[in-house]
Enzyme design. Structure first.
Site, PDB file in Angstrom:
ATOM      1  N   ASP A  98       0.728  -1.356   0.057  1.00  0.00           N
ATOM      2  CA  ASP A  98      -0.035  -0.148  -0.131  1.00  0.00           C
ATOM      3  C   ASP A  98       1.031   1.310  -0.039  1.00  0.00           C
ATOM      4  OD1 ASP A  98      -1.535   2.027   1.930  1.00  0.00           O
ATOM      5  OD2 ASP A  98      -3.017   1.109   0.695  1.00  0.00           O
ATOM      6  N   ASN A 136      -2.294  12.549  -4.695  1.00  0.00           N
ATOM      7  CA  ASN A 136      -3.279  13.005  -6.019  1.00  0.00           C
ATOM      8  C   ASN A 136      -3.784  14.329  -5.648  1.00  0.00           C
ATOM      9  OD1 ASN A 136      -3.368  11.001  -7.821  1.00  0.00           O
ATOM     10  ND2 ASN A 136      -4.836   9.592  -6.783  1.00  0.00           N
ATOM     11  N   ASP A 146      -0.606   8.963 -10.931  1.00  0.00           N
ATOM     12  CA  ASP A 146      -0.494   7.854 -12.178  1.00  0.00           C
ATOM     13  C   ASP A 146       1.044   7.327 -12.381  1.00  0.00           C
ATOM     14  OD1 ASP A 146      -3.152   7.474 -12.243  1.00  0.00           O
ATOM     15  OD2 ASP A 146      -3.339   8.603 -14.315  1.00  0.00           O
ATOM     16  N   GLU A 169      -4.089   2.433  -4.882  1.00  0.00           N
ATOM     17  CA  GLU A 169      -2.882   2.308  -4.560  1.00  0.00           C
ATOM     18  C   GLU A 169      -2.556   1.012  -3.904  1.00  0.00           C
ATOM     19  OE1 GLU A 169      -4.556   4.268  -0.778  1.00  0.00           O
ATOM     20  OE2 GLU A 169      -4.927   4.005  -2.628  1.00  0.00           O
TER      21      GLU A 169
END
Length: 242
Positions: free
Chosen positions: A155, A163, A172, A198
């Protein structure tokens, strides 16, 4: 089009059939060997079984897919259909007429759809749809060879904040970099799956000590800064299966 006498083994191919493989009419002999020699090894057994069924009167028509080697060495997919049009007094076929249709583009399209259904578009890693099948295969493989199998949950810490602050394009790119780092530490038979967002899962054919070493290597490499990307860390938890 092809026209075959199973008793004499005489066969005729139309010039168009040969042209589909890149050959001129006089470059392929009108004999069974002219096309049997071009069959993909994995399709030979099925093809022979289908043709034998027609020859021995066990079937009146056939329809199946096969691969043939073209003049340039590439493999093309064909849909082969055949039908008995004449038999002798004992019921054995003496004339079979059929067609070979090039379905290479259709097969390519099917493979693309299969890939889309089972792989994540951004990272090109298998998705959770494919996980169950691959996990079952890995468990059977390890049980037979008395090997260990472990699942590591990965993770990215603070990914949502990255983000929100830097934008989804940066997020990304960070995911793609993370996958590249993990793949550097994978071995044959290991599987990295994107579960969503993620969150990833790494299937390892390794002992717990090896899993710890892999996890530490991934953490270390991913922590290294890369130009244009924010610093990020990864949390990894491992669970043994067998």
């Amino acid at each position: 089009v092809w026209d075959w006498n199973p008793q004499t083994n005489d066969v005729k191919h139309s010039p168009r059939w040969k042209a589909l493989l890149g050959f001129a009419d006089d470059e392929v002999s009108n004999s069974p060997e002219g096309w049997i020699s071009r069959l993909h090894p994995d399709d030979l057994e099925l093809s022979q079984a289908k043709w034998l069924a027609l020859k021995e009167g066990l079937a009146t028509n056939i329809s199946f897919e096969l691969r043939l080697c073209s003049k340039d060495g590439s493999w093309k997919w064909f849909l082969s259909r055949g039908m008995v049009v004449s038999r002798d007094a004992s019921g054995k076929a003496i004339r079979v007429v059929g067609t070979n249709a090039d379905i290479s583009l259709l097969k390519e399209h099917q493979q693309q759809l299969e890939h889309i259904a089972h792989y994540d578009a951004l990272t090109n890693t298998p998705n959770r749809v494919l996980l169950a099948d691959r996990l079952r295969q890995a468990m059977v493989y390890c049980q037979r060879r008395k090997q260990s199998l472990a699942v590591a949950y990965l993770d990215l810490d603070g990914f949502k904040a990255i983000n929100d602050i830097h934008g989804h394009d940066v997020g990304d790119r960070l995911l793609q970099r993370f996958v590249a780092v993990v793949r550097r530490h994978q071995h044959d038979g290991d599987l990295l799956v994107r579960m969503g967002g993620e969150e990833f899962l790494l299937l390892l054919r390794a002992s717990h000590a090896d899993v710890a070493a892999v996890a530490e290597a991934i953490r270390r490499d991913f922590a290294k800064a890369e130009s244009g990307l924010p610093a990020a860390s990864v949390s990894i938890g491992a669970v043994g299966l067998n």
